[in-house]
Design a protein around this motif. Structure first.
Motif, PDB file in Angstrom:
ATOM      1  N   ASN A   1       0.888  11.294   6.400  1.00 43.06           N
ATOM      2  CA  ASN A   1      -0.069  10.631   5.520  1.00 43.06           C
ATOM      3  C   ASN A   1      -0.067  11.263   4.130  1.00 43.06           C
ATOM      4  O   ASN A   1      -0.249  10.563   3.120  1.00 43.06           O
ATOM      5  CB  ASN A   1      -1.471  10.687   6.127  1.00 43.06           C
ATOM      6  N   TYR A   2       0.137  12.564   4.075  1.00 47.64           N
ATOM      7  CA  TYR A   2       0.253  13.228   2.765  1.00 47.64           C
ATOM      8  C   TYR A   2       1.469  12.717   2.001  1.00 47.64           C
ATOM      9  O   TYR A   2       1.384  12.417   0.802  1.00 47.64           O
ATOM     10  CB  TYR A   2       0.339  14.741   2.971  1.00 47.64           C
ATOM     11  N   LEU A   3       2.603  12.591   2.687  1.00 50.53           N
ATOM     12  CA  LEU A   3       3.794  12.061   2.028  1.00 50.53           C
ATOM     13  C   LEU A   3       3.598  10.615   1.609  1.00 50.53           C
ATOM     14  O   LEU A   3       4.097  10.192   0.558  1.00 50.53           O
ATOM     15  CB  LEU A   3       4.991  12.175   2.972  1.00 50.53           C
ATOM     16  N   ARG A   4       2.883   9.849   2.401  1.00 55.43           N
ATOM     17  CA  ARG A   4       2.624   8.452   2.053  1.00 55.43           C
ATOM     18  C   ARG A   4       1.854   8.338   0.740  1.00 55.43           C
ATOM     19  O   ARG A   4       2.070   7.417  -0.055  1.00 55.43           O
ATOM     20  CB  ARG A   4       1.833   7.777   3.184  1.00 55.43           C
ATOM     21  N   LYS A   5       0.991   9.297   0.491  1.00 61.20           N
ATOM     22  CA  LYS A   5       0.172   9.248  -0.714  1.00 61.20           C
ATOM     23  C   LYS A   5       0.860   9.857  -1.933  1.00 61.20           C
ATOM     24  O   LYS A   5       0.687   9.376  -3.057  1.00 61.20           O
ATOM     25  CB  LYS A   5      -1.149   9.983  -0.464  1.00 61.20           C
ATOM     26  N   VAL A   6       1.657  10.917  -1.726  1.00 55.28           N
ATOM     27  CA  VAL A   6       2.174  11.664  -2.873  1.00 55.28           C
ATOM     28  C   VAL A   6       3.553  11.198  -3.324  1.00 55.28           C
ATOM     29  O   VAL A   6       3.899  11.319  -4.508  1.00 55.28           O
ATOM     30  CB  VAL A   6       2.193  13.173  -2.554  1.00 55.28           C
ATOM     31  N   LEU A   7       4.372  10.666  -2.427  1.00 52.26           N
ATOM     32  CA  LEU A   7       5.731  10.269  -2.808  1.00 52.26           C
ATOM     33  C   LEU A   7       5.775   9.144  -3.856  1.00 52.26           C
ATOM     34  O   LEU A   7       6.683   9.140  -4.698  1.00 52.26           O
ATOM     35  CB  LEU A   7       6.528   9.862  -1.567  1.00 52.26           C
ATOM     36  N   PRO A   8       4.846   8.174  -3.854  1.00 56.40           N
ATOM     37  CA  PRO A   8       4.881   7.170  -4.927  1.00 56.40           C
ATOM     38  C   PRO A   8       4.732   7.767  -6.324  1.00 56.40           C
ATOM     39  O   PRO A   8       5.269   7.205  -7.293  1.00 56.40           O
ATOM     40  CB  PRO A   8       3.702   6.252  -4.587  1.00 56.40           C
ATOM     41  N   ASP A   9       4.051   8.884  -6.463  1.00 56.92           N
ATOM     42  CA  ASP A   9       3.943   9.541  -7.767  1.00 56.92           C
ATOM     43  C   ASP A   9       5.247  10.173  -8.205  1.00 56.92           C
ATOM     44  O   ASP A   9       5.387  10.556  -9.377  1.00 56.92           O
ATOM     45  CB  ASP A   9       2.841  10.610  -7.727  1.00 56.92           C
ATOM     46  N   GLN A  10       6.201  10.299  -7.301  1.00 53.54           N
ATOM     47  CA  GLN A  10       7.508  10.876  -7.626  1.00 53.54           C
ATOM     48  C   GLN A  10       8.616   9.818  -7.645  1.00 53.54           C
ATOM     49  O   GLN A  10       9.788  10.165  -7.672  1.00 53.54           O
ATOM     50  CB  GLN A  10       7.844  11.976  -6.619  1.00 53.54           C
ATOM     51  N   GLY A  11       8.242   8.551  -7.613  1.00 58.03           N
ATOM     52  CA  GLY A  11       9.224   7.482  -7.743  1.00 58.03           C
ATOM     53  C   GLY A  11       9.657   6.833  -6.449  1.00 58.03           C
ATOM     54  O   GLY A  11      10.600   6.033  -6.448  1.00 58.03           O
ATOM     55  N   TRP A  12       8.988   7.124  -5.326  1.00 53.59           N
ATOM     56  CA  TRP A  12       9.356   6.550  -4.038  1.00 53.59           C
ATOM     57  C   TRP A  12       8.368   5.470  -3.627  1.00 53.59           C
ATOM     58  O   TRP A  12       7.157   5.658  -3.713  1.00 53.59           O
ATOM     59  CB  TRP A  12       9.379   7.622  -2.948  1.00 53.59           C
ATOM     60  N   THR A  13       8.877   4.347  -3.171  1.00 56.01           N
ATOM     61  CA  THR A  13       8.052   3.355  -2.483  1.00 56.01           C
ATOM     62  C   THR A  13       7.990   3.744  -1.008  1.00 56.01           C
ATOM     63  O   THR A  13       9.028   3.944  -0.371  1.00 56.01           O
ATOM     64  CB  THR A  13       8.647   1.948  -2.623  1.00 56.01           C
ATOM     65  N   THR A  14       6.800   3.886  -0.487  1.00 58.37           N
ATOM     66  CA  THR A  14       6.651   4.335   0.897  1.00 58.37           C
ATOM     67  C   THR A  14       6.298   3.163   1.805  1.00 58.37           C
ATOM     68  O   THR A  14       5.473   2.310   1.462  1.00 58.37           O
ATOM     69  CB  THR A  14       5.557   5.412   1.019  1.00 58.37           C
ATOM     70  N   ILE A  15       6.932   3.140   2.966  1.00 59.06           N
ATOM     71  CA  ILE A  15       6.625   2.167   4.024  1.00 59.06           C
ATOM     72  C   ILE A  15       6.278   2.975   5.270  1.00 59.06           C
ATOM     73  O   ILE A  15       7.167   3.515   5.939  1.00 59.06           O
ATOM     74  CB  ILE A  15       7.807   1.218   4.304  1.00 59.06           C
ATOM     75  N   ALA A  16       4.984   3.080   5.558  1.00 56.26           N
ATOM     76  CA  ALA A  16       4.523   3.790   6.751  1.00 56.26           C
ATOM     77  C   ALA A  16       4.370   2.794   7.895  1.00 56.26           C
ATOM     78  O   ALA A  16       3.764   1.731   7.729  1.00 56.26           O
ATOM     79  CB  ALA A  16       3.203   4.498   6.481  1.00 56.26           C
ATOM     80  N   ILE A  17       4.913   3.145   9.050  1.00 53.49           N
ATOM     81  CA  ILE A  17       4.953   2.238  10.196  1.00 53.49           C
ATOM     82  C   ILE A  17       3.895   2.647  11.218  1.00 53.49           C
ATOM     83  O   ILE A  17       3.745   3.834  11.537  1.00 53.49           O
ATOM     84  CB  ILE A  17       6.345   2.261  10.858  1.00 53.49           C
TER      85      ILE A  17
ATOM     86  N   LYS B   1      13.261   5.937  -7.354  1.00 53.37           N
ATOM     87  CA  LYS B   1      14.252   6.680  -6.576  1.00 53.37           C
ATOM     88  C   LYS B   1      14.715   5.922  -5.343  1.00 53.37           C
ATOM     89  O   LYS B   1      15.862   6.060  -4.919  1.00 53.37           O
ATOM     90  CB  LYS B   1      13.685   8.038  -6.169  1.00 53.37           C
ATOM     91  N   GLY B   2      13.827   5.176  -4.739  1.00 55.66           N
ATOM     92  CA  GLY B   2      14.197   4.441  -3.535  1.00 55.66           C
ATOM     93  C   GLY B   2      12.996   4.224  -2.632  1.00 55.66           C
ATOM     94  O   GLY B   2      11.842   4.250  -3.075  1.00 55.66           O
ATOM     95  N   VAL B   3      13.265   4.024  -1.345  1.00 60.64           N
ATOM     96  CA  VAL B   3      12.241   3.723  -0.349  1.00 60.64           C
ATOM     97  C   VAL B   3      12.229   4.835   0.694  1.00 60.64           C
ATOM     98  O   VAL B   3      13.271   5.183   1.255  1.00 60.64           O
ATOM     99  CB  VAL B   3      12.513   2.364   0.328  1.00 60.64           C
ATOM    100  N   ALA B   4      11.035   5.378   0.949  1.00 64.09           N
ATOM    101  CA  ALA B   4      10.842   6.376   2.004  1.00 64.09           C
ATOM    102  C   ALA B   4      10.135   5.699   3.172  1.00 64.09           C
ATOM    103  O   ALA B   4       8.986   5.257   3.039  1.00 64.09           O
ATOM    104  CB  ALA B   4      10.024   7.560   1.493  1.00 64.09           C
ATOM    105  N   ILE B   5      10.831   5.610   4.298  1.00 60.99           N
ATOM    106  CA  ILE B   5      10.282   4.978   5.503  1.00 60.99           C
ATOM    107  C   ILE B   5       9.720   6.075   6.394  1.00 60.99           C
ATOM    108  O   ILE B   5      10.435   7.002   6.798  1.00 60.99           O
ATOM    109  CB  ILE B   5      11.373   4.181   6.238  1.00 60.99           C
ATOM    110  N   LEU B   6       8.440   5.983   6.704  1.00 58.13           N
ATOM    111  CA  LEU B   6       7.726   7.029   7.441  1.00 58.13           C
ATOM    112  C   LEU B   6       7.420   6.528   8.853  1.00 58.13           C
ATOM    113  O   LEU B   6       6.672   5.555   9.026  1.00 58.13           O
ATOM    114  CB  LEU B   6       6.435   7.404   6.725  1.00 58.13           C
ATOM    115  N   LEU B   7       7.990   7.181   9.851  1.00 55.89           N
ATOM    116  CA  LEU B   7       7.812   6.787  11.250  1.00 55.89           C
ATOM    117  C   LEU B   7       7.113   7.916  12.007  1.00 55.89           C
ATOM    118  O   LEU B   7       7.730   8.931  12.337  1.00 55.89           O
ATOM    119  CB  LEU B   7       9.169   6.480  11.897  1.00 55.89           C
ATOM    120  N   PRO B   8       5.812   7.776  12.317  1.00 54.12           N
ATOM    121  CA  PRO B   8       5.102   8.822  13.082  1.00 54.12           C
ATOM    122  C   PRO B   8       5.585   8.877  14.528  1.00 54.12           C
ATOM    123  O   PRO B   8       6.299   7.988  15.008  1.00 54.12           O
ATOM    124  CB  PRO B   8       3.636   8.378  13.009  1.00 54.12           C
ATOM    125  N   ASP B   9       5.188   9.940  15.199  1.00 56.38           N
ATOM    126  CA  ASP B   9       5.490  10.063  16.623  1.00 56.38           C
ATOM    127  C   ASP B   9       4.684   9.014  17.386  1.00 56.38           C
ATOM    128  O   ASP B   9       3.646   8.533  16.921  1.00 56.38           O
ATOM    129  CB  ASP B   9       5.136  11.469  17.096  1.00 56.38           C
TER     130      ASP B   9
END
Length: 312
Positions: free
Chosen positions: A128-144, A108-116
């Protein structure tokens, strides 16, 4: 004991009484010297259970306190797999990202996760939950792993004019660092197929929206803000106006039990979005039990339904 002493004095007479007085006077004269010797030794050394074990004050090395950002970076590098930890360079400084590739055949694309700011890339309250679960739905996650909050922000100056000036200076310097960081992340995201989704939390969402409005950072395809607010009323007004005027599709999520400023300013952002007739804006308030912690399944369901509505 007293009768025995009187009987001895009566037996030995006056010489015994004189001898007893001399002994008492001698003891009183020796006592201050012992106290002075003890007082002189105390500042120089410390004695513990064993008299032979001594530590001199001049030999005690006190380390400087380590910053929160350094501790979080060290924890990520130590506890996570090296394949998932990728440092990126933003100008003269580097920062840590956690990359997890999508696990489906349909990317699906890339999900960029920027915490406060002051939060870690693996903070357990939402991202952190999204970082773990989104790859199972087709997203590559980049947590910063973000930089620390500016040291003198918000300002504690006495005069309002000085407070505003110091806040503007601190935020401008931080915007430059965040701009370089997000530009580097977007360059990295371009190596993956699909759309770009940015999910930002807290004050970082407000600062990042301002950068998008000024076109200082490459725009993603969609923006999700979580519990976003700024510490001062003037900055919240500016943030609400910038969010309403940006061309990005925005999903604005907050909590029933949230930071007081996040609850107060959610209505302000809604009012500005209605005033600007921003069609690609949706606001949701989720019910939660613990203040500041997102219900994981509800958060994921809101994001997925909004993305489907926007055509992704």
């Amino acid at each position: 004991m007293l009768p025995d002493l009187l009987s001895k004095l009566y037996r030995f007479g006056l010489p015994a009484l004189i001898l007893l007085s001399i002994t008492a006077v001698s003891a009183q004269q020796n006592e201050p010297q012992e106290q002075e010797e003890t007082t002189e030794k105390a500042p120089d050394t410390y004695e513990y259970a064993s008299p032979s074990y001594r530590i001199e004050r001049s030999k005690i090395n006190i380390s400087e306190p380590v910053s929160r950002e350094t501790l979080q970076r060290d924890d990520l590098s130590h506890y996570l797999k090296p394949a998932n930890v990728m440092p990126l360079l933003a100008g003269p400084e580097d920062f840590i990202t956690l990359i997890k590739n999508e696990l489906t055949g349909n990317s699906k694309g890339v999900a960029i996760l920027l915490p406060d700011w002051q939060q870690g890339a693996t903070a357990a309250n939402s991202l952190n939950y999204l970082r773990k679960v989104l790859p199972d739905q087709g997203w590559t996650t980049i947590a910063i792993q973000p930089y620390e909050k500016p040291a003198n922000y918000p300002s504690i100056a006495l005069k309002p004019e000085q407070q505003q000036e110091e806040n503007n200076t601190s935020l401008e310097q931080y915007r430059e660092k965040l701009s370089a960081m997000m530009t580097a992340v977007m360059e990295k995201a371009k190596s993956y197929p699909g759309i770009f989704l940015v999910i930002a939390q807290g004050s970082h969402a407000a600062v990042l929206t301002d950068l998008y409005q000024q076109e200082k950072v490459p725009l993603p395809n969609a923006l999700v803000v979580l519990s976003s607010f700024m510490p001062t009323a003037e900055e919240n007004q500016a943030y609400a106006k910038a969010l309403a005027q940006t061309e990005l599709p925005v999903l604005d999520i907050s909590l029933k039990r949230d930071h007081p400023l996040a609850i107060t300013n959610a209505g302000l952002r809604r009012a500005h979005a209605d005033k600007e007739m921003k069609a690609s804006y949706r606001q949701r308030i989720l019910n939660n039990f613990t203040t500041g912690y997102y219900p994981e399944e509800s958060l994921l369901r809101e994001i997925n339904s909004w993305l489907r509505y926007e055509g992704w």
